[in-house]
Write an enzyme that holds these catalytic residues in place. Structure first.
Site, PDB file in Angstrom:
ATOM      1  N   PRO A  17       0.836  -1.203   0.000  1.00 33.18           N
ATOM      2  CA  PRO A  17       0.000   0.000   0.000  1.00 33.18           C
ATOM      3  C   PRO A  17       0.868   1.249   0.000  1.00 33.18           C
ATOM      4  O   PRO A  17       1.864   1.326   0.710  1.00 33.18           O
ATOM      5  CB  PRO A  17      -0.785  -0.124   1.314  1.00 33.18           C
ATOM      6  CG  PRO A  17       0.132  -0.907   2.211  1.00 33.18           C
ATOM      7  CD  PRO A  17       0.846  -1.874   1.309  1.00 33.18           C
ATOM      8  N   CYS A 103       3.669   3.559   8.772  1.00 36.55           N
ATOM      9  CA  CYS A 103       3.761   4.833   8.063  1.00 36.55           C
ATOM     10  C   CYS A 103       4.590   5.830   8.870  1.00 36.55           C
ATOM     11  O   CYS A 103       4.315   6.071  10.047  1.00 36.55           O
ATOM     12  CB  CYS A 103       2.376   5.406   7.806  1.00 36.55           C
ATOM     13  SG  CYS A 103       2.424   6.994   6.940  1.00 36.55           S
ATOM     14  N   LYS A 144       1.306  -4.323   8.638  1.00 35.18           N
ATOM     15  CA  LYS A 144       2.468  -3.722   7.966  1.00 35.18           C
ATOM     16  C   LYS A 144       3.202  -2.877   8.995  1.00 35.18           C
ATOM     17  O   LYS A 144       2.629  -1.966   9.589  1.00 35.18           O
ATOM     18  CB  LYS A 144       1.991  -2.850   6.796  1.00 35.18           C
ATOM     19  CG  LYS A 144       3.099  -2.120   6.030  1.00 35.18           C
ATOM     20  CD  LYS A 144       3.881  -3.048   5.148  1.00 35.18           C
ATOM     21  CE  LYS A 144       4.634  -2.329   4.034  1.00 35.18           C
ATOM     22  NZ  LYS A 144       5.453  -1.204   4.442  1.00 35.18           N
ATOM     23  N   ASN A 205      10.194  -6.404   3.188  1.00 35.09           N
ATOM     24  CA  ASN A 205       9.823  -5.243   2.375  1.00 35.09           C
ATOM     25  C   ASN A 205      10.935  -4.201   2.410  1.00 35.09           C
ATOM     26  O   ASN A 205      11.534  -3.962   3.452  1.00 35.09           O
ATOM     27  CB  ASN A 205       8.511  -4.655   2.916  1.00 35.09           C
ATOM     28  CG  ASN A 205       8.157  -3.315   2.299  1.00 35.09           C
ATOM     29  OD1 ASN A 205       7.968  -2.345   3.001  1.00 35.09           O
ATOM     30  ND2 ASN A 205       8.061  -3.257   0.984  1.00 35.09           N
ATOM     31  N   GLY A 206      11.193  -3.613   1.231  1.00 34.66           N
ATOM     32  CA  GLY A 206      12.142  -2.514   1.163  1.00 34.66           C
ATOM     33  C   GLY A 206      13.172  -2.682   0.064  1.00 34.66           C
ATOM     34  O   GLY A 206      13.859  -3.709   0.019  1.00 34.66           O
ATOM     35  N   GLY A 229       6.807  -2.291  -3.324  1.00 30.53           N
ATOM     36  CA  GLY A 229       6.083  -1.044  -3.474  1.00 30.53           C
ATOM     37  C   GLY A 229       6.582  -0.236  -4.647  1.00 30.53           C
ATOM     38  O   GLY A 229       6.270  -0.513  -5.807  1.00 30.53           O
TER      39      GLY A 229
END
Length: 326
Positions: A17, A103, A144, A205-206, A229
């Protein structure tokens, strides 16, 4: 992989997202190119309880492609539970519920949500417990998160344990602290430590921009899959390449220029159909810029992208891009 009532690929590659970027048109494109599931832009649980229609619009997808997750953020378990009940009452369909605990944006963390939650692992657990009560036992619940708030508060392991204990089925870990924002590199050791601390699947992730990079990250961390992403923006074929390589198959060839431009045009056209040209075209500028990566005259083409106002401008951009490659 099984998540409650869902059967998923053994090594899933999931589209992350991203606020302002992972709208329906973008999600559909990624799903059509192999994303195991896609996730909505994040919506505020508090705003939903206040009757904010825009927040509900962010979550609604009338024609989802493949499995679809919605993402909510907030800092109050009771409010989160109420918001999920409202989402269900409004008939918003989803396969997976995702909670945002990662976030880093100040406007989110200033209210105690997003990555600010990582400073209070017990609250993270209560947020997950509230979400589990609201969605029931059949719907997969994912989180997340990041590895911590800063170097002095690397709470990722503790947060992950709390999430698992309170009903989370999967965790996606962005390998940076909030303090690091998006500065490379990611901390693969921290992702590994979180993966080893829980028995539920963990996605890494990343900084994934290539199939080889995804395979290397999986090898380094032992994670069950990856979440991609920004690396897939302008390159939805990345999911096809990652899926092939992680399955031990030959990596597909890169798409031709015509395929790239056709995908961009189709994506922006769907954005205009969904939101109207007035709303969609300013948002399409950043999406179009990603398709210019690696092309001759990319800098000039990106400037052209920043001036897109009407859909016919997209065709003029494509003509210009193709001429520059001759």
């Amino acid at each position: 992989m099984k998540l409650r009532n869902l059967t998923l690929p053994d090594i899933p590659a999931v589209f992350a997202p991203m606020a302002g970027l992972s709208d329906a048109a973008c999600r559909h494109l990624m799903a059509d190119h192999g994303a195991a599931w896609t996730v909505s832009e994040m919506a505020s649980a508090k705003a939903i309880t206040f009757g904010d229609k825009k927040s509900l619009t962010l979550l609604r997808d009338e024609h989802p492609h493949g499995l679809y997750a919605i993402q909510l953020f907030g800092a109050e378990p009771e409010t989160l539970e109420q918001a999920i009940a409202i989402v269900k009452e409004k008939g918003i369909a989803f396969d997976i519920l995702d909670l945002n605990m990662g976030c880093p944006a100040p406007k989110i963390t200033s209210g105690g949500a997003g990555s600010k939650l990582l400073l209070d692992p017990e609250l993270c657990g209560r947020m997950v417990a509230a979400a589990r009560r609201a969605v029931g036992e059949d719907t997969p619940l994912t989180v997340k998160m990041r590895i911590g708030w800063d170097a002095d508060h690397l709470t990722g392991v503790e947060v992950a344990k709390q999430c698992e204990a309170n009903g989370a089925d999967l965790i996606a870990v962005h390998g940076r602290t909030r303090e690091q924002m998006y500065v490379p590199p990611i901390d693969t050791a921290a992702i590994t430590a979180i993966r080893q601390a829980v028995s539920i699947p963990v996605l890494a992730n990343g900084d994934i921009t290539t199939a080889a990079g995804a395979a290397e990250l999986l090898a380094q961390t032992g994670c069950a899959g990856v979440m991609i992403g920004r690396g897939a923006l302008g390159d939805p074929w990345l999911f096809e390449r990652v899926n092939a390589v992680t399955a031990g198959k030959e990596e597909p060839e890169a798409p031709s220029l015509n395929r790239r431009m056709a995908a961009m045009r189709a994506q922006i056209y769907e954005m205009c159909e969904e939101k109207g040209e007035w709303t969609a075209m300013p948002q399409a500028r950043s999406q179009a810029m990603h398709y210019m990566k690696g092309l001759k005259g990319a800098a000039a083409l990106r400037r052209y992208c920043s001036m897109l106002e009407h859909f016919p401008d997209v065709d003029r951009l494509i003509d210009t891009a193709c001429r520059l490659q001759e």
